[in-house]
Design a protein around this motif. Structure first.
Motif, PDB file in Angstrom:
ATOM      1  N   ILE A   1      -1.804   4.363   0.961  1.00  0.00           N
ATOM      2  CA  ILE A   1      -0.927   3.886   2.035  1.00  0.00           C
ATOM      3  C   ILE A   1      -1.018   2.377   2.173  1.00  0.00           C
ATOM      4  O   ILE A   1      -0.006   1.683   2.298  1.00  0.00           O
ATOM      5  CB  ILE A   1      -1.268   4.593   3.362  1.00  0.00           C
ATOM      6  CG1 ILE A   1      -0.894   6.073   3.279  1.00  0.00           C
ATOM      7  CG2 ILE A   1      -0.552   3.923   4.538  1.00  0.00           C
ATOM      8  CD1 ILE A   1      -1.334   6.895   4.486  1.00  0.00           C
ATOM      9  N   VAL A   2      -2.245   1.863   2.133  1.00  0.00           N
ATOM     10  CA  VAL A   2      -2.439   0.408   2.230  1.00  0.00           C
ATOM     11  C   VAL A   2      -1.764  -0.300   1.056  1.00  0.00           C
ATOM     12  O   VAL A   2      -1.076  -1.314   1.226  1.00  0.00           O
ATOM     13  CB  VAL A   2      -3.945   0.067   2.283  1.00  0.00           C
ATOM     14  CG1 VAL A   2      -4.167  -1.438   2.157  1.00  0.00           C
ATOM     15  CG2 VAL A   2      -4.553   0.586   3.586  1.00  0.00           C
ATOM     16  N   ALA A   3      -1.942   0.245  -0.142  1.00  0.00           N
ATOM     17  CA  ALA A   3      -1.334  -0.355  -1.335  1.00  0.00           C
ATOM     18  C   ALA A   3       0.184  -0.272  -1.268  1.00  0.00           C
ATOM     19  O   ALA A   3       0.889  -1.226  -1.617  1.00  0.00           O
ATOM     20  CB  ALA A   3      -1.847   0.353  -2.590  1.00  0.00           C
TER      21      ALA A   3
ATOM     22  N   VAL B   1       1.708   1.035  -7.067  1.00  0.00           N
ATOM     23  CA  VAL B   1       0.956   1.486  -5.897  1.00  0.00           C
ATOM     24  C   VAL B   1      -0.365   2.111  -6.345  1.00  0.00           C
ATOM     25  O   VAL B   1      -1.434   1.796  -5.814  1.00  0.00           O
ATOM     26  CB  VAL B   1       1.776   2.501  -5.075  1.00  0.00           C
ATOM     27  CG1 VAL B   1       0.949   3.067  -3.930  1.00  0.00           C
ATOM     28  CG2 VAL B   1       3.060   1.857  -4.548  1.00  0.00           C
ATOM     29  N   ALA B   2      -0.303   3.000  -7.329  1.00  0.00           N
ATOM     30  CA  ALA B   2      -1.516   3.657  -7.819  1.00  0.00           C
ATOM     31  C   ALA B   2      -2.509   2.635  -8.379  1.00  0.00           C
ATOM     32  O   ALA B   2      -3.710   2.706  -8.102  1.00  0.00           O
ATOM     33  CB  ALA B   2      -1.151   4.683  -8.887  1.00  0.00           C
ATOM     34  N   LYS B   3      -1.995   1.678  -9.138  1.00  0.00           N
ATOM     35  CA  LYS B   3      -2.861   0.657  -9.738  1.00  0.00           C
ATOM     36  C   LYS B   3      -3.551  -0.173  -8.670  1.00  0.00           C
ATOM     37  O   LYS B   3      -4.756  -0.429  -8.738  1.00  0.00           O
ATOM     38  CB  LYS B   3      -2.032  -0.235 -10.661  1.00  0.00           C
ATOM     39  CG  LYS B   3      -2.847  -1.286 -11.386  1.00  0.00           C
ATOM     40  CD  LYS B   3      -1.976  -2.080 -12.353  1.00  0.00           C
ATOM     41  CE  LYS B   3      -2.799  -3.134 -13.081  1.00  0.00           C
ATOM     42  NZ  LYS B   3      -1.963  -3.933 -14.015  1.00  0.00           N
TER      43      LYS B   3
ATOM     44  N   LEU C   1       9.619   9.261  -1.155  1.00  0.00           N
ATOM     45  CA  LEU C   1       9.922   9.339   0.266  1.00  0.00           C
ATOM     46  C   LEU C   1       8.705   9.737   1.092  1.00  0.00           C
ATOM     47  O   LEU C   1       8.463   9.189   2.169  1.00  0.00           O
ATOM     48  CB  LEU C   1      11.078  10.318   0.504  1.00  0.00           C
ATOM     49  CG  LEU C   1      11.559  10.460   1.947  1.00  0.00           C
ATOM     50  CD1 LEU C   1      11.995   9.107   2.507  1.00  0.00           C
ATOM     51  CD2 LEU C   1      12.691  11.461   2.028  1.00  0.00           C
ATOM     52  N   SER C   2       7.916  10.695   0.587  1.00  0.00           N
ATOM     53  CA  SER C   2       6.733  11.124   1.346  1.00  0.00           C
ATOM     54  C   SER C   2       5.741   9.985   1.506  1.00  0.00           C
ATOM     55  O   SER C   2       5.109   9.846   2.562  1.00  0.00           O
ATOM     56  CB  SER C   2       6.072  12.334   0.677  1.00  0.00           C
ATOM     57  OG  SER C   2       5.631  12.007  -0.628  1.00  0.00           O
ATOM     58  N   LEU C   3       5.609   9.128   0.496  1.00  0.00           N
ATOM     59  CA  LEU C   3       4.724   7.967   0.597  1.00  0.00           C
ATOM     60  C   LEU C   3       5.292   6.957   1.586  1.00  0.00           C
ATOM     61  O   LEU C   3       4.571   6.415   2.439  1.00  0.00           O
ATOM     62  CB  LEU C   3       4.549   7.333  -0.789  1.00  0.00           C
ATOM     63  CG  LEU C   3       3.726   6.043  -0.852  1.00  0.00           C
ATOM     64  CD1 LEU C   3       2.314   6.256  -0.307  1.00  0.00           C
ATOM     65  CD2 LEU C   3       3.664   5.528  -2.294  1.00  0.00           C
TER      66      LEU C   3
END
Length: 199
Positions: free
Chosen positions: A26-28, A45-47, A64-66
Motif C-alpha cells: 500500500i505504501v509503495a 509497486v512490487a519492486k 483496482l483492489s490495490l
C-alpha cells in the motif's frame, strides 16, 4: 585478497509476513500512483515494496483492489477532518492539496471504473465528506446558499488535477491562486453577509 561475502537473503517468514507485506504494498502503491498515475505498472509497486509479483497478487488480485486500499486511507484522513465540528472547507482543501498526487490517480480511477461497486463506495464517502463541510460552511455564512456539494466536488477535482501537474516548488502558490478563485465564486452574494475566507 578476501572474497566479499554475499548479502544474506531475507528469511522467508511465510504467512506471518502477510500483514507486513500488505502494508508495504500500500505504501509503495501510494508512491507509484503518485509518480506515474493510476496506470503505472504494478511491477513497480512490487519492486518498491520489496516483494514478489505473486505476493502482490495474493493481497490484491487486480489494479483496482490495490488502488481502493490506497485511496481508502486517503479518504479516511479527509473523513477525520470532516467529523470535527470546527473543521472548514479551507482545511479540507489543504489536506486534499497535500494528497494531490495520489488524489489525481484516484480521480482517474473513479473515471475509469465508475460502475464498480468498490469505486461507487469510495465516491459516496467523498461526497459525504464534502457535503458535511458544505453544510457547515453554509450555516456559518462562509459560502453562498446556492453553492452545492457538486460544485465543491468539481472544484476539488479541478484543483487536485492542477496541483498534481504543477512542479513541486510551485504547487503552494498555484494552489492558493486557484483556491482564491473558488473563494470568490463560492462567497455569499447578499450585501453585508460576505465573510472573508478562513486563513
Amino acid at each position: 585478497m578476501t572474497t566479499p561475502k554475499p548479502e544474506p537473503r531475507k528469511a522467508n517468514r511465510g504467512p506471518s509476513a502477510g500483514p507486513e507485506n500488505r502494508r508495504a504494498l500500500i505504501v509503495a502503491a501510494r508512491e507509484v500512483f503518485g509518480d506515474g498515475g493510476y496506470a503505472a505498472p504494478l511491477s513497480s509497486v512490487a519492486k518498491l515494496a520489496g516483494v514478489g509479483q505473486g505476493s502482490l497478487y495474493r493481497h490484491f488480485p487486480d489494479r483496482l483492489s490495490l488502488a481502493v486500499a490506497v485511496f481508502d486511507e486517503n479518504i479516511g484522513e479527509l473523513e477525520a477532518i470532516s467529523n470535527r465540528a470546527d473543521s472548514t472547507l479551507d482545511e479540507l482543501l489543504d489536506a486534499i492539496i497535500a494528497q494531490a498526487l495520489v488524489s489525481t490517480a484516484m480521480i482517474d480511477m473513479i473515471t475509469a471504473d465508475l460502475d464498480d461497486p468498490r469505486v461507487q463506495h469510495l465516491q459516496t464517502r467523498i461526497e459525504d465528506v464534502v457535503d458535511a463541510i458544505v453544510q457547515r460552511e453554509r450555516a456559518a455564512h462562509r459560502i453562498g446558499d446556492s453553492v452545492e456539494t457538486a460544485d465543491v466536488l468539481l472544484a476539488i477535482s479541478m484543483l487536485a488535477g492542477v496541483v498534481a501537474r504543477t512542479p513541486a516548488d510551485r504547487r503552494g502558490s498555484v494552489a492558493r491562486r486557484a483556491w482564491s478563485l473558488f473563494h470568490a465564486a463560492f462567497a455569499p452574494s447578499e450585501r453585508g453577509t460576505r465573510v472573508p475566507p478562513t486563513q
